[in-house]
Motif scaffolding. Sequence first.
Motif, PDB file in Angstrom:
ATOM      1  N   ALA A 220      18.601   0.970 -63.313  1.00 13.83           N
ATOM      2  CA  ALA A 220      17.809   0.278 -64.338  1.00 13.83           C
ATOM      3  C   ALA A 220      16.401   0.854 -64.370  1.00 13.83           C
ATOM      4  O   ALA A 220      15.512   0.411 -63.615  1.00 13.83           O
ATOM      5  CB  ALA A 220      17.784  -1.218 -64.055  1.00 13.83           C
ATOM      6  N   GLY A 221      16.170   1.838 -65.234  1.00 14.07           N
ATOM      7  CA  GLY A 221      14.848   2.433 -65.351  1.00 14.07           C
ATOM      8  C   GLY A 221      13.807   1.471 -65.885  1.00 14.07           C
ATOM      9  O   GLY A 221      12.604   1.702 -65.730  1.00 14.07           O
ATOM     10  N   TRP A 222      14.258   0.387 -66.548  1.00  7.43           N
ATOM     11  CA  TRP A 222      13.328  -0.598 -67.100  1.00  7.43           C
ATOM     12  C   TRP A 222      12.881  -1.628 -66.059  1.00  7.43           C
ATOM     13  O   TRP A 222      12.095  -2.526 -66.380  1.00  7.43           O
ATOM     14  CB  TRP A 222      13.963  -1.293 -68.299  1.00  7.43           C
ATOM     15  CG  TRP A 222      15.443  -1.520 -68.194  1.00  7.43           C
ATOM     16  CD1 TRP A 222      16.426  -0.696 -68.649  1.00  7.43           C
ATOM     17  CD2 TRP A 222      16.103  -2.624 -67.581  1.00  7.43           C
ATOM     18  NE1 TRP A 222      17.664  -1.221 -68.367  1.00  7.43           N
ATOM     19  CE2 TRP A 222      17.506  -2.410 -67.726  1.00  7.43           C
ATOM     20  CE3 TRP A 222      15.666  -3.775 -66.946  1.00  7.43           C
ATOM     21  CZ2 TRP A 222      18.448  -3.295 -67.233  1.00  7.43           C
ATOM     22  CZ3 TRP A 222      16.602  -4.677 -66.463  1.00  7.43           C
ATOM     23  CH2 TRP A 222      17.987  -4.428 -66.605  1.00  7.43           C
ATOM     24  N   LEU A 223      13.375  -1.514 -64.809  1.00  4.93           N
ATOM     25  CA  LEU A 223      12.852  -2.300 -63.700  1.00  4.93           C
ATOM     26  C   LEU A 223      11.943  -1.418 -62.850  1.00  4.93           C
ATOM     27  O   LEU A 223      12.227  -0.234 -62.639  1.00  4.93           O
ATOM     28  CB  LEU A 223      13.987  -2.839 -62.822  1.00  4.93           C
ATOM     29  CG  LEU A 223      14.898  -3.920 -63.400  1.00  4.93           C
ATOM     30  CD1 LEU A 223      15.984  -4.283 -62.387  1.00  4.93           C
ATOM     31  CD2 LEU A 223      14.111  -5.170 -63.797  1.00  4.93           C
ATOM     32  N   SER A 224      10.878  -1.988 -62.356  1.00  6.42           N
ATOM     33  CA  SER A 224      10.009  -1.244 -61.457  1.00  6.42           C
ATOM     34  C   SER A 224      10.692  -1.092 -60.099  1.00  6.42           C
ATOM     35  O   SER A 224      11.614  -1.842 -59.772  1.00  6.42           O
ATOM     36  CB  SER A 224       8.681  -1.985 -61.283  1.00  6.42           C
ATOM     37  OG  SER A 224       8.880  -3.185 -60.548  1.00  6.42           O
ATOM     38  N   PRO A 225      10.272  -0.118 -59.292  1.00  2.53           N
ATOM     39  CA  PRO A 225      10.857   0.009 -57.952  1.00  2.53           C
ATOM     40  C   PRO A 225      10.756  -1.281 -57.148  1.00  2.53           C
ATOM     41  O   PRO A 225      11.683  -1.620 -56.397  1.00  2.53           O
ATOM     42  CB  PRO A 225      10.028   1.136 -57.324  1.00  2.53           C
ATOM     43  CG  PRO A 225       9.555   1.953 -58.480  1.00  2.53           C
ATOM     44  CD  PRO A 225       9.310   0.972 -59.584  1.00  2.53           C
ATOM     45  N   GLU A 226       9.640  -1.986 -57.284  1.00  3.56           N
ATOM     46  CA  GLU A 226       9.480  -3.241 -56.552  1.00  3.56           C
ATOM     47  C   GLU A 226      10.486  -4.288 -57.030  1.00  3.56           C
ATOM     48  O   GLU A 226      11.045  -5.044 -56.213  1.00  3.56           O
ATOM     49  CB  GLU A 226       8.053  -3.774 -56.730  1.00  3.56           C
ATOM     50  CG  GLU A 226       6.968  -2.923 -56.090  1.00  3.56           C
ATOM     51  CD  GLU A 226       6.647  -1.681 -56.912  1.00  3.56           C
ATOM     52  OE1 GLU A 226       7.056  -1.613 -58.102  1.00  3.56           O
ATOM     53  OE2 GLU A 226       6.006  -0.761 -56.352  1.00  3.56           O
ATOM     54  N   GLU A 227      10.706  -4.349 -58.346  1.00  3.13           N
ATOM     55  CA  GLU A 227      11.662  -5.313 -58.885  1.00  3.13           C
ATOM     56  C   GLU A 227      13.085  -4.988 -58.426  1.00  3.13           C
ATOM     57  O   GLU A 227      13.856  -5.892 -58.080  1.00  3.13           O
ATOM     58  CB  GLU A 227      11.577  -5.328 -60.415  1.00  3.13           C
ATOM     59  CG  GLU A 227      10.308  -5.978 -60.949  1.00  3.13           C
ATOM     60  CD  GLU A 227      10.157  -5.805 -62.443  1.00  3.13           C
ATOM     61  OE1 GLU A 227       9.572  -6.698 -63.081  1.00  3.13           O
ATOM     62  OE2 GLU A 227      10.606  -4.760 -62.981  1.00  3.13           O
ATOM     63  N   ARG A 228      13.434  -3.715 -58.448  1.00  2.00           N
ATOM     64  CA  ARG A 228      14.773  -3.331 -58.003  1.00  2.00           C
ATOM     65  C   ARG A 228      14.978  -3.708 -56.544  1.00  2.00           C
ATOM     66  O   ARG A 228      16.033  -4.237 -56.165  1.00  2.00           O
ATOM     67  CB  ARG A 228      14.990  -1.826 -58.199  1.00  2.00           C
ATOM     68  CG  ARG A 228      15.181  -1.426 -59.648  1.00  2.00           C
ATOM     69  CD  ARG A 228      15.773  -0.034 -59.772  1.00  2.00           C
ATOM     70  NE  ARG A 228      14.856   0.996 -59.306  1.00  2.00           N
ATOM     71  CZ  ARG A 228      13.965   1.613 -60.078  1.00  2.00           C
ATOM     72  NH1 ARG A 228      13.876   1.283 -61.364  1.00  2.00           N
ATOM     73  NH2 ARG A 228      13.188   2.552 -59.593  1.00  2.00           N
ATOM     74  N   MET A 229      13.998  -3.451 -55.718  1.00  5.73           N
ATOM     75  CA  MET A 229      14.119  -3.777 -54.296  1.00  5.73           C
ATOM     76  C   MET A 229      14.212  -5.272 -54.070  1.00  5.73           C
ATOM     77  O   MET A 229      14.985  -5.744 -53.225  1.00  5.73           O
ATOM     78  CB  MET A 229      12.919  -3.199 -53.534  1.00  5.73           C
ATOM     79  CG  MET A 229      12.922  -1.676 -53.439  1.00  5.73           C
ATOM     80  SD  MET A 229      11.485  -1.038 -52.546  1.00  5.73           S
ATOM     81  CE  MET A 229      11.753  -1.778 -50.936  1.00  5.73           C
ATOM     82  N   ALA A 230      13.445  -6.060 -54.840  1.00  4.77           N
ATOM     83  CA  ALA A 230      13.464  -7.513 -54.675  1.00  4.77           C
ATOM     84  C   ALA A 230      14.823  -8.102 -55.058  1.00  4.77           C
ATOM     85  O   ALA A 230      15.362  -8.968 -54.360  1.00  4.77           O
ATOM     86  CB  ALA A 230      12.356  -8.148 -55.519  1.00  4.77           C
ATOM     87  N   VAL A 231      15.397  -7.606 -56.160  1.00  6.60           N
ATOM     88  CA  VAL A 231      16.706  -8.091 -56.596  1.00  6.60           C
ATOM     89  C   VAL A 231      17.779  -7.719 -55.577  1.00  6.60           C
ATOM     90  O   VAL A 231      18.611  -8.551 -55.190  1.00  6.60           O
ATOM     91  CB  VAL A 231      17.060  -7.530 -57.985  1.00  6.60           C
ATOM     92  CG1 VAL A 231      18.518  -7.833 -58.342  1.00  6.60           C
ATOM     93  CG2 VAL A 231      16.132  -8.116 -59.038  1.00  6.60           C
ATOM     94  N   LYS A 232      17.758  -6.481 -55.131  1.00  5.87           N
ATOM     95  CA  LYS A 232      18.753  -6.043 -54.155  1.00  5.87           C
ATOM     96  C   LYS A 232      18.615  -6.802 -52.840  1.00  5.87           C
ATOM     97  O   LYS A 232      19.621  -7.136 -52.196  1.00  5.87           O
ATOM     98  CB  LYS A 232      18.608  -4.540 -53.914  1.00  5.87           C
ATOM     99  CG  LYS A 232      19.030  -3.684 -55.104  1.00  5.87           C
ATOM    100  CD  LYS A 232      18.643  -2.235 -54.942  1.00  5.87           C
ATOM    101  CE  LYS A 232      19.367  -1.605 -53.784  1.00  5.87           C
ATOM    102  NZ  LYS A 232      19.015  -0.160 -53.635  1.00  5.87           N
ATOM    103  N   ALA A 233      17.393  -7.118 -52.462  1.00  5.60           N
ATOM    104  CA  ALA A 233      17.183  -7.866 -51.224  1.00  5.60           C
ATOM    105  C   ALA A 233      17.731  -9.276 -51.343  1.00  5.60           C
ATOM    106  O   ALA A 233      18.371  -9.789 -50.411  1.00  5.60           O
ATOM    107  CB  ALA A 233      15.691  -7.907 -50.888  1.00  5.60           C
ATOM    108  N   GLU A 234      17.513  -9.924 -52.488  1.00  7.03           N
ATOM    109  CA  GLU A 234      18.022 -11.288 -52.654  1.00  7.03           C
ATOM    110  C   GLU A 234      19.543 -11.300 -52.710  1.00  7.03           C
ATOM    111  O   GLU A 234      20.192 -12.184 -52.140  1.00  7.03           O
ATOM    112  CB  GLU A 234      17.448 -11.931 -53.915  1.00  7.03           C
ATOM    113  CG  GLU A 234      17.813 -13.408 -54.029  1.00  7.03           C
ATOM    114  CD  GLU A 234      17.041 -14.120 -55.110  1.00  7.03           C
ATOM    115  OE1 GLU A 234      16.576 -15.231 -54.839  1.00  7.03           O
ATOM    116  OE2 GLU A 234      16.932 -13.579 -56.227  1.00  7.03           O
ATOM    117  N   LEU A 235      20.128 -10.326 -53.373  1.00  4.00           N
ATOM    118  CA  LEU A 235      21.583 -10.244 -53.420  1.00  4.00           C
ATOM    119  C   LEU A 235      22.161  -9.985 -52.033  1.00  4.00           C
ATOM    120  O   LEU A 235      23.220 -10.506 -51.673  1.00  4.00           O
ATOM    121  CB  LEU A 235      22.020  -9.144 -54.381  1.00  4.00           C
ATOM    122  CG  LEU A 235      21.770  -9.413 -55.864  1.00  4.00           C
ATOM    123  CD1 LEU A 235      22.026  -8.150 -56.686  1.00  4.00           C
ATOM    124  CD2 LEU A 235      22.641 -10.554 -56.363  1.00  4.00           C
ATOM    125  N   ALA A 236      21.463  -9.174 -51.233  1.00  2.00           N
ATOM    126  CA  ALA A 236      21.945  -8.866 -49.885  1.00  2.00           C
ATOM    127  C   ALA A 236      21.901 -10.096 -48.990  1.00  2.00           C
ATOM    128  O   ALA A 236      22.769 -10.278 -48.121  1.00  2.00           O
ATOM    129  CB  ALA A 236      21.110  -7.748 -49.266  1.00  2.00           C
TER     130      ALA A 236
END
Length: 444
Positions: A220-236
Amino acid sequence: MMNQNSLQYAATPQSPASQPLDATYRKIAYRLLPILFLSYVVSYLDRQNIGFAKLQMQQELNFSDSVFGLGASIFFLGYILFEVPSNILLHKLGARRWIARIMISWGLISALMFVTRGPVSFYVLRLLLGVAEAGLVPGAILYLSQWFPASRRARVVAVFYSAVAVSGIVGGPVSGWLMQTFNGAYGLSGWQWLFISEGLPSVLMGLIVWRFMVDSPDHAGWLSPEERMAVKAELAVVAHASGSEMRALADPQLWLLIVVFFMLCAGITGVGLWMPTLVQATGVRSLTQIGLLTAVPYLVAIVAMFFNCRHSDRTGERRWHVALPMLIAAMGLALAVRFEHDTVISLVGLTLCASGILCSTPPFWSLPVARLSGRAAAVGVAMVTAMGNLGSFASPYFIGLTRDLTHSTAIGIYSIAAGLFFGGLLILAYHRHDAVHVFRDVVA
């Protein structure tokens, strides 16, 4: 129906700790849900238009109710056989590529339904349509579970599943109007124009999926790196289940869900495909009026569904939010049959039935995706959908067969109502040691 409020609703915060991620999930919802929503709208238009086509094609092609019921059902045979392989390929190749393939192929086959000339061509085209469409729903459910945690998932799935209601709201009036207005145009019957007109939009949606969908937060290029990491962390954090395919297949709780979904599929497919005939049997003759009346149950259902799913996500409770709507659906369906010659009362019963089934489905899907992860989720969700859709295969044919034998839909519809009632009780046994708890909960 897919307005800003709907998407905002899908990303409503669940707790103070989740508030920093609200904007991120809102962004994800705005990007992904309109595409999946519109895809499922055209999917259900293709799936349900056979019920309207029946009002003309049955007499023109001299089909018995049994022939029509089998043709309507055989779609789900292809769907069931290819559901698990399709979901495995989606997991391997990515949702964007595979969902686009699904939509383009089924749109072309659906449009080709206009060449139906007899039972054999009817059966073959319906079977191929099921093969082409296999994997869309479980693929979308699995896809959403890779973007949204369990605490937000029921309402997100509710947005997706509201497409069923919207297709009923739009599809009924449009189908009736198309068949009545274009009947005889350029030498084609109204039912032939119906298949052509409602099949080609699926091809267009397939191209849109290919262009605008992304496979995962990593892409998802429309998410910032911080947003991608936050989403992946919550899913994990919430992903705790096993990734073993054999674990999924050997899980008795998964088989309980399969039985419950069987009842749900039997209800929504049997009622959806036969609803135009049921409304016509109350004395309504105009195809346009039948289309307008069949939209009413779905208008009410879409409102009820969002309230039920909102409460389910806020409380974190799933079983009762599945069970009570299924029990209401059973009672509504029985009411519709009991007063089958009264348009108003029958329509009230059909409205309760449609609302109950659609209310129960999004909370239901929160159960298997919370239990499984990885390839096990791909296999497990596909298994629930494939085996559950045996109900979709059985119910239209059973209604048609019993109608040929008894000249009434009563036995078939009452059987579906009984199945919904049983499924509503059975889901209460999920995560319980034995069925005694079901009746203890009901009494309490």
